[in-house]
Design an enzyme around this catalytic site. Sequence first.
Site, PDB file in Angstrom:
ATOM      1  CB  ALA A 126      -0.932  -0.043   1.196  1.00  0.00           C
ATOM      2  CD1 TRP A 158      -4.302   4.804  -7.951  1.00  0.00           C
ATOM      3  CD2 TRP A 158      -5.833   3.503  -9.084  1.00  0.00           C
ATOM      4  NE1 TRP A 158      -5.303   5.619  -8.540  1.00  0.00           N
ATOM      5  CE2 TRP A 158      -6.221   4.581  -9.444  1.00  0.00           C
ATOM      6  CE3 TRP A 158      -6.628   2.461  -9.613  1.00  0.00           C
ATOM      7  CZ2 TRP A 158      -7.077   5.171 -10.370  1.00  0.00           C
ATOM      8  CZ3 TRP A 158      -7.717   2.637 -10.462  1.00  0.00           C
ATOM      9  CH2 TRP A 158      -7.953   4.050 -10.855  1.00  0.00           C
ATOM     10  N   GLY A 341     -11.269  -9.884 -37.105  1.00  0.00           N
ATOM     11  CA  GLY A 341     -12.445  -9.689 -35.999  1.00  0.00           C
ATOM     12  C   GLY A 341     -12.286 -10.506 -34.711  1.00  0.00           C
ATOM     13  CD  GLU A 364       4.955  -3.837  -9.018  1.00  0.00           C
ATOM     14  OE1 GLU A 364       6.055  -4.119  -9.157  1.00  0.00           O
ATOM     15  OE2 GLU A 364       4.110  -4.606  -8.944  1.00  0.00           O
TER      16      GLU A 364
HETATM   17  N1  COS Z   1      16.931   2.046  -3.781  1.00  0.00           N
HETATM   18  C1  COS Z   1      17.556   2.669  -2.768  1.00  0.00           C
HETATM   19  N2  COS Z   1      17.635   3.928  -2.512  1.00  0.00           N
HETATM   20  C2  COS Z   1      17.201   4.763  -3.223  1.00  0.00           C
HETATM   21  C3  COS Z   1      16.495   4.241  -4.687  1.00  0.00           C
HETATM   22  C4  COS Z   1      16.741   2.754  -4.638  1.00  0.00           C
HETATM   23  N3  COS Z   1      16.057   2.118  -6.059  1.00  0.00           N
HETATM   24  N4  COS Z   1      15.845   5.052  -5.276  1.00  0.00           N
HETATM   25  C5  COS Z   1      16.257   6.333  -4.605  1.00  0.00           C
HETATM   26  N5  COS Z   1      16.727   5.756  -3.647  1.00  0.00           N
HETATM   27  C6  COS Z   1      17.348   6.918  -2.362  1.00  0.00           C
HETATM   28  C7  COS Z   1      18.403   8.000  -3.041  1.00  0.00           C
HETATM   29  O1  COS Z   1      19.730   7.507  -3.218  1.00  0.00           O
HETATM   30  C8  COS Z   1      18.260   9.029  -2.096  1.00  0.00           C
HETATM   31  O2  COS Z   1      18.596   8.905  -1.036  1.00  0.00           O
HETATM   32  P1  COS Z   1      19.620  10.139  -0.132  1.00  0.00           P
HETATM   33  O3  COS Z   1      18.923  11.106   0.040  1.00  0.00           O
HETATM   34  O4  COS Z   1      20.473   9.368   0.943  1.00  0.00           O
HETATM   35  O5  COS Z   1      20.787  10.514  -1.290  1.00  0.00           O
HETATM   36  C9  COS Z   1      16.597   9.072  -1.839  1.00  0.00           C
HETATM   37  O6  COS Z   1      16.354   7.587  -1.879  1.00  0.00           O
HETATM   38  C10 COS Z   1      15.767   9.765  -2.561  1.00  0.00           C
HETATM   39  O7  COS Z   1      15.816   9.672  -4.010  1.00  0.00           O
HETATM   40  P2  COS Z   1      15.410  10.671  -4.998  1.00  0.00           P
HETATM   41  O8  COS Z   1      15.997  11.813  -4.823  1.00  0.00           O
HETATM   42  O9  COS Z   1      15.670   9.916  -6.360  1.00  0.00           O
HETATM   43  O10 COS Z   1      13.948  10.883  -4.980  1.00  0.00           O
HETATM   44  P3  COS Z   1      12.762  11.521  -5.735  1.00  0.00           P
HETATM   45  O11 COS Z   1      11.788  11.750  -4.954  1.00  0.00           O
HETATM   46  O12 COS Z   1      13.345  12.119  -6.660  1.00  0.00           O
HETATM   47  O13 COS Z   1      12.272   9.997  -6.514  1.00  0.00           O
HETATM   48  C11 COS Z   1      11.126   8.773  -8.558  1.00  0.00           C
HETATM   49  C12 COS Z   1      11.382  10.212  -7.600  1.00  0.00           C
HETATM   50  C13 COS Z   1      10.275   9.154  -9.438  1.00  0.00           C
HETATM   51  C14 COS Z   1      12.246   8.069  -8.845  1.00  0.00           C
HETATM   52  C15 COS Z   1      10.267   8.040  -7.242  1.00  0.00           C
HETATM   53  O14 COS Z   1       9.544   8.600  -6.762  1.00  0.00           O
HETATM   54  C16 COS Z   1       9.606   6.616  -8.188  1.00  0.00           C
HETATM   55  O15 COS Z   1      10.557   5.715  -8.343  1.00  0.00           O
HETATM   56  N6  COS Z   1       8.389   6.803  -8.220  1.00  0.00           N
HETATM   57  C17 COS Z   1       7.408   5.946  -8.720  1.00  0.00           C
HETATM   58  C18 COS Z   1       7.070   5.094  -7.850  1.00  0.00           C
HETATM   59  C19 COS Z   1       6.078   4.002  -8.189  1.00  0.00           C
HETATM   60  O16 COS Z   1       6.543   2.878  -8.738  1.00  0.00           O
HETATM   61  N7  COS Z   1       4.776   4.008  -7.905  1.00  0.00           N
HETATM   62  C20 COS Z   1       3.887   3.222  -8.369  1.00  0.00           C
HETATM   63  C21 COS Z   1       3.057   2.600  -6.988  1.00  0.00           C
HETATM   64  S1  COS Z   1       3.538   1.071  -6.649  1.00  0.00           S
HETATM   65  S2  COS Z   1       1.932   0.132  -7.513  1.00  0.00           S
END
Ligand code: COS
Length: 382
Positions: A126, A158, A341, A364
């Site tokens: 969630a 969702w 079709g 995801e």
């Molecule tokens: N594994 C471990 N750590 C991670 C990571 C990963 N894959 N990705 C980012 N981090 C860490 C970063 O290193 C950063 O750490 P520090 O602050 O210590 O440097 C921290 O987490 C924040 O990362 P970031 O600055 O990239 O955060 P953002 O808010 O900019 O991230 C995205 C943006 C878009 C990448 C993220 O929000 C994302 O993946 N969104 C999609 C989520 C998703 O899949 N939603 C669907 C719902 S689930 S069905």
Amino acid sequence: MAASHHLDWPFFEDRHRKLADKLERWSAAHLPVDQGNVDAACRDLVSRLGRDGWLKHSAIDPDAPTGLDVRALCLIRETLARHDGLADFAFAMQGLGAGAISLFGSDEQRQWLRRTRAGEAIAAFALSEPNSGSDVANIEMTATRSGDDYVLDGEKTWISNGGIADLYVVFARTGEGPGAKGLSAFLVPARSPGFAIAERIEVIAPHPLARINFSRTRVPGSALIGNAGDGFKIAMSVLDVFRSTVGAAALGFARRALAETTARARKRALFGAPLADLQMVQGHIADMAVDVDAAALLVYRAAWTKDMGAARVTREAAMAKLFATERSQVVIDKAVQLHGGDGVRSGHIVERLYREIRALRIYEGASDVQKVVIARQTLAGE
Ligand code: COS
């Protein structure tokens, strides 16, 4: 129907080949299931996948906690998706729901895995909210400390398995820092007070999905998964593992579409010869075959890299999910076209695949998010 030459690739070990072969035979005997009542069908699938041992691969063994075998997860999703989208869903959501417990759970929390691996309890992940699905750092749901407990307030939406799950891994703001630094993950049983299904959501390829309300939901401090403030990284680490598997499911759908299309092209006559003799049809089949193999290479590259011990496979998993889901949509669209079709006849296998694939480009991490992830990593020289 089974296409297995990719199992000879060096990404796999013999145990993976045996697993794929055994599951192919199981799937041919048991799938697809009747989906008249999607909740009942899903519960039954979880129970059967557990009873017959497949869910053992969806979470770590609490008695021998080694890592998840991502290649096995991908092979299972690919095979189940080729036979039945709902069976893939039932397997996958059990893994995603239990993912944070597998990777970061305490010994006590991992006791739940005995039941999820046996198909006796259903798990859900969630994360998304009405105002934050792609932007995880913007999560609004709160978890406030109250003595030794936490009190959860807010809404999730969702949520796959919402309505039928027994346990939810819930991400909420605990406020250790701003944005991504102030989130935590909690294990919340569905029977918790203040937990309520606010709405069941209907989608084009039906599966259990819901909006959920948490109103002063009190959980003990022991429900916290990992450390307070680590929720964002926990969510991202779980997604790093499971995004490759979404690509694998898309690959399974695409393989099925290609198999159905080649069978039809050989059998169906047009202008006095089999469809397969027409060069325009051959062009489409060649494009489909290249997309399927390229998707498989990216999916199993990502899975293999993780299994070889990489701390993060963010870039590889994003590439696998982006390419496999986007190109599988194209492969399936071609299959619909080449079925004429029949391709849009309700209940026909390619019509079902056409509906099944669409959500994989969204959940995801939507394709657009995967591009952000890939571009950032590429620009950073990783
Ligand atoms: N594994 C471990 N750590 C991670 C990571 C990963 N894959 N990705 C980012 N981090 C860490 C970063 O290193 C950063 O750490 P520090 O602050 O210590 O440097 C921290 O987490 C924040 O990362 P970031 O600055 O990239 O955060 P953002 O808010 O900019 O991230 C995205 C943006 C878009 C990448 C993220 O929000 C994302 O993946 N969104 C999609 C989520 C998703 O899949 N939603 C669907 C719902 S689930 S069905």
